[in-house]
Design a protein around this motif. Structure first.
Motif, PDB file in Angstrom:
ATOM      1  N   TRP A  17    -105.229  49.853  25.236  1.00  0.00           N
ATOM      2  CA  TRP A  17    -104.320  49.572  24.126  1.00  0.00           C
ATOM      3  C   TRP A  17    -103.847  48.118  24.152  1.00  0.00           C
ATOM      4  CZ3 TRP A  17    -103.496  52.722  20.080  1.00  0.00           C
ATOM      5  CH2 TRP A  17    -103.937  54.044  20.213  1.00  0.00           C
ATOM      6  N   TYR A  67     -92.767  54.491   9.408  1.00  0.00           N
ATOM      7  CA  TYR A  67     -92.993  55.256  10.634  1.00  0.00           C
ATOM      8  C   TYR A  67     -92.692  54.415  11.866  1.00  0.00           C
ATOM      9  CZ  TYR A  67     -95.037  59.189   8.150  1.00  0.00           C
ATOM     10  OH  TYR A  67     -95.218  60.275   7.346  1.00  0.00           O
ATOM     11  N   ASN A 104     -97.974  50.641  24.299  1.00  0.00           N
ATOM     12  CA  ASN A 104     -98.696  51.535  25.206  1.00  0.00           C
ATOM     13  C   ASN A 104     -99.210  50.701  26.374  1.00  0.00           C
ATOM     14  OD1 ASN A 104    -100.695  53.182  26.494  1.00  0.00           O
ATOM     15  ND2 ASN A 104    -100.854  54.407  24.634  1.00  0.00           N
ATOM     16  N   HIS A 152     -97.819  56.262  16.455  1.00  0.00           N
ATOM     17  CA  HIS A 152     -99.158  56.786  16.182  1.00  0.00           C
ATOM     18  C   HIS A 152     -99.449  56.774  14.679  1.00  0.00           C
ATOM     19  CE1 HIS A 152    -102.736  59.305  16.301  1.00  0.00           C
ATOM     20  NE2 HIS A 152    -102.172  60.066  15.365  1.00  0.00           N
ATOM     21  N   ASN A 153     -98.534  57.353  13.901  1.00  0.00           N
ATOM     22  CA  ASN A 153     -98.749  57.387  12.458  1.00  0.00           C
ATOM     23  C   ASN A 153     -98.666  55.992  11.846  1.00  0.00           C
ATOM     24  OD1 ASN A 153     -99.299  60.096  11.997  1.00  0.00           O
ATOM     25  ND2 ASN A 153     -97.135  60.659  11.918  1.00  0.00           N
ATOM     26  N   CYS A 202     -97.316  47.822  17.452  1.00  0.00           N
ATOM     27  CA  CYS A 202     -97.296  49.231  17.848  1.00  0.00           C
ATOM     28  C   CYS A 202     -98.158  49.462  19.091  1.00  0.00           C
ATOM     29  CB  CYS A 202     -97.794  50.113  16.700  1.00  0.00           C
ATOM     30  SG  CYS A 202     -96.737  50.142  15.250  1.00  0.00           S
ATOM     31  N   GLN A 203     -99.324  48.884  19.097  1.00  0.00           N
ATOM     32  CA  GLN A 203    -100.249  49.106  20.212  1.00  0.00           C
ATOM     33  C   GLN A 203     -99.731  48.526  21.519  1.00  0.00           C
ATOM     34  OE1 GLN A 203    -103.617  47.240  18.344  1.00  0.00           O
ATOM     35  NE2 GLN A 203    -104.575  49.184  17.799  1.00  0.00           N
ATOM     36  N   GLN A 259     -97.960  66.064   9.758  1.00  0.00           N
ATOM     37  CA  GLN A 259     -96.698  65.404  10.073  1.00  0.00           C
ATOM     38  C   GLN A 259     -95.506  65.964   9.309  1.00  0.00           C
ATOM     39  OE1 GLN A 259     -97.724  61.498   8.946  1.00  0.00           O
ATOM     40  NE2 GLN A 259     -97.093  61.706   6.833  1.00  0.00           N
ATOM     41  N   ILE A 265     -99.763  53.276  13.212  1.00  0.00           N
ATOM     42  CA  ILE A 265    -101.083  52.667  13.423  1.00  0.00           C
ATOM     43  C   ILE A 265    -102.107  53.237  12.447  1.00  0.00           C
ATOM     44  CG2 ILE A 265    -103.023  52.523  15.049  1.00  0.00           C
ATOM     45  CD1 ILE A 265    -100.933  52.377  17.306  1.00  0.00           C
ATOM     46  N   GLN A 266    -102.073  54.563  12.223  1.00  0.00           N
ATOM     47  CA  GLN A 266    -103.041  55.184  11.324  1.00  0.00           C
ATOM     48  C   GLN A 266    -102.898  54.657   9.905  1.00  0.00           C
ATOM     49  OE1 GLN A 266    -105.494  57.010  12.591  1.00  0.00           O
ATOM     50  NE2 GLN A 266    -104.482  56.599  14.546  1.00  0.00           N
ATOM     51  N   ASP A 309     -92.387  56.406  15.297  1.00  0.00           N
ATOM     52  CA  ASP A 309     -93.635  57.164  15.281  1.00  0.00           C
ATOM     53  C   ASP A 309     -94.793  56.157  15.222  1.00  0.00           C
ATOM     54  OD1 ASP A 309     -95.780  58.821  14.888  1.00  0.00           O
ATOM     55  OD2 ASP A 309     -94.876  60.001  13.279  1.00  0.00           O
TER      56      ASP A 309
END
Length: 495
Positions: free
Chosen positions: A432, A390, A427, A397-398, A423-424, A334, A400-401, A395
């Protein structure tokens, strides 16, 4: 047939003679003792031994059924010891039923003693039939063998192997004998009631008191050898064999030992490593190489690669390993430039979570335990702050990670689940959306007095046309905070 046998393989010899419907005599010898078991079409008829306490004649005298003089007279008129019973009947010295009762006792005694031998030699001679006074019986044959196994020597390795099998225990179809005719103890009957094709040996034994475990395991083993029960999937083709069981267990133990070593070494080595070292790539590695290295490292410790028992035993270590790998991957993919992932010798970046902080392990000492738990909470908070940053930048994706990393260190903070759900939900894919719903529900479960979690869950349901579910969430939010304007407006909008 002539071979060496052990207490492990004796039951299989009896089983194979039964399946082959063999008639004759099985000679078994160890040191200077010989015992003989007579078969008719695979069923045990009679047994005798060179030991006095396993001899039919002395036993009948001991029980008071014949006199020593009558025994001597009968023996003078026979050429083989196996003919003694028929000679006694022919001379009217004993009744048939009285004789059969003692014969059964002798057979049980001989078979039980054979299973207590660690091993010996076995030789089967066909055609050695005893007199017609003896009758073959499937149920008695199975009971003799199961009783022998109940006192079998050296059973511990078999018990360990059975408890380690993954296969489910089921009844064979067709069954080789009517189970209802077997003489069962209360614990044996209970064990059979637990055999439904969905439980392993370990799961069946787990519902029994510890004192009954050995007896129950021997019973299950006997039924597996005799083909009354079977493992699904089977250990190998053909009838159950103890060699396959022990070999499979040995392979499993070796795999467990290897995985324990792999996890322990990785866990210890990660302390102080940089992101490059964690993934095993150079500072000039491109994104493709980094992704491939991350996928390989992740697969090595994945749920499918690690045995369930090892995963359970090393849950905290695997959580740390997974978290470090994810963090290394995110750090290298990233941000531009090698300075984003300093080597351990260069010291940590200002906002980097240090390796020492990540290797959280609860010890027995209460003060140390409390400190480590506090450190875990702080690490989780650091990851949560990164995730929030994030998320603000779009962002997801990051976000969620890092949110998942936070949960891996502190899984009872409702904020982490709520943030991931937010976040999910962005989508539109069904997968999701389901994950978002589960995380909203988890947040509301962990913090049931926060009306905002309920309102967002209600909006989630409202957007999908699930008005009854949405109404329930808004009404619950108003119970908690009666003056909550957003909850009131949302409830009113449902009509």
């Amino acid at each position: 047939m002539q071979a060496q046998f052990s207490s492990y393989t004796l039951a299989e010899i009896f089983r194979d003679l039964y399946l082959g419907e063999s008639s004759g005599v099985l000679h078994l010898a160890r040191e200077d003792v010989e015992k003989r078991v007579y078969f008719d079409r695979g069923m045990i008829l009679y047994a005798e031994s060179s030991l006095p306490d396993e001899d039919l004649g002395p036993r009948l005298v001991h029980e008071g059924k014949i006199s020593s003089g009558a025994l001597a007279e009968a023996r003078r008129n026979i050429s083989e010891s196996k003919d003694l019973g028929q000679a006694l009947i022919n001379r009217g010295l004993i009744g048939t039923e009285a004789l059969r009762h003692t014969v059964r006792y002798v057979v049980e005694r001989v078979v039980e003693s054979l299973f207590q031998w660690p091993g010996g030699s076995a030789r089967f001679s066909e055609g050695w039939l005893v007199q017609e006074i003896f009758e073959g019986d499937i149920v008695s044959t199975f009971e003799f063998i199961i009783r022998g196994i109940s006192g079998m020597t050296g059973f511990e390795p078999i018990q360990d192997a059975l408890k380690g099998t993954k296969g489910r225990v089921a009844f064979s179809d067709p069954a080789p004998l009517p189970l209802e005719r077997l003489t069962l103890s209360a614990s044996h009957g209970f064990v059979l009631s637990r055999v439904d094709g969905s439980s392993s040996v370990r799961e069946i034994l787990s519902v029994l008191p510890p004192d009954n475990e050995d007896e129950a395991c021997r019973f299950l083993y006997g039924l597996l050898v005799l083909g009354v029960l079977q493992l699904d999937p089977p250990l190998a083709d053909g009838p159950f064999k103890v060699t396959s069981l022990l070999r499979t267990h040995a392979d499993s133990v070796a795999t467990e030992t290897h995985q324990e070593k792999l996890i322990t070494q990785a866990y210890e080595a990660m302390q102080g490593q940089s992101a490059y070292e964690l993934l095993g790539v150079g500072a000039d590695a491109g994104r493709e190489e980094i992704e491939a290295a991350y996928a390989e490292a992740k697969e090595k410790f994945s749920r499918d690669s690690i045995l369930p028992r090892i995963r359970e035993r090393f849950r905290s270590e695997l959580s740390v390993i997974e978290s470090r790998l994810v963090e290394a991957y995110l750090r290298l993919t990233q941000v531009e430039g090698p300075k984003a992932a300093p080597l351990a010798s260069e010291g940590p970046a200002e906002d980097e979570v240090r390796g020492d902080d990540l290797l959280v392990r609860v010890e027995l000492d209460k003060t140390r335990t409390k400190r480590k738990l506090e450190e875990a909470v702080q690490i989780a908070q650091n990851y949560y702050q990164k995730a929030r940053r994030y998320m603000r930048e779009g962002d997801f994706h990051n976000a969620i990670q890092y949110g998942k990393l936070a949960i891996s260190y502190h899984d009872t903070d409702a904020r982490f689940f709520f943030m991931i759900a937010d976040c999910q939900v962005r989508n539109p894919e069904a997968r999701w959306q389901r994950m978002a719903e589960q995380n909203y529900l988890r947040a509301a479960e962990l913090d049931p007095w926060n009306p905002d979690y309920l309102i967002n869950l209600g909006r989630f349901y409202k957007k999908r046309g699930l008005k009854l579910r949405a109404r329930k969430q808004f009404e619950q939010a108003l119970k908690i905070a009666p003056a909550h304007e957003e909850a009131a407006r949302e409830l009113e909008s449902l009509g």
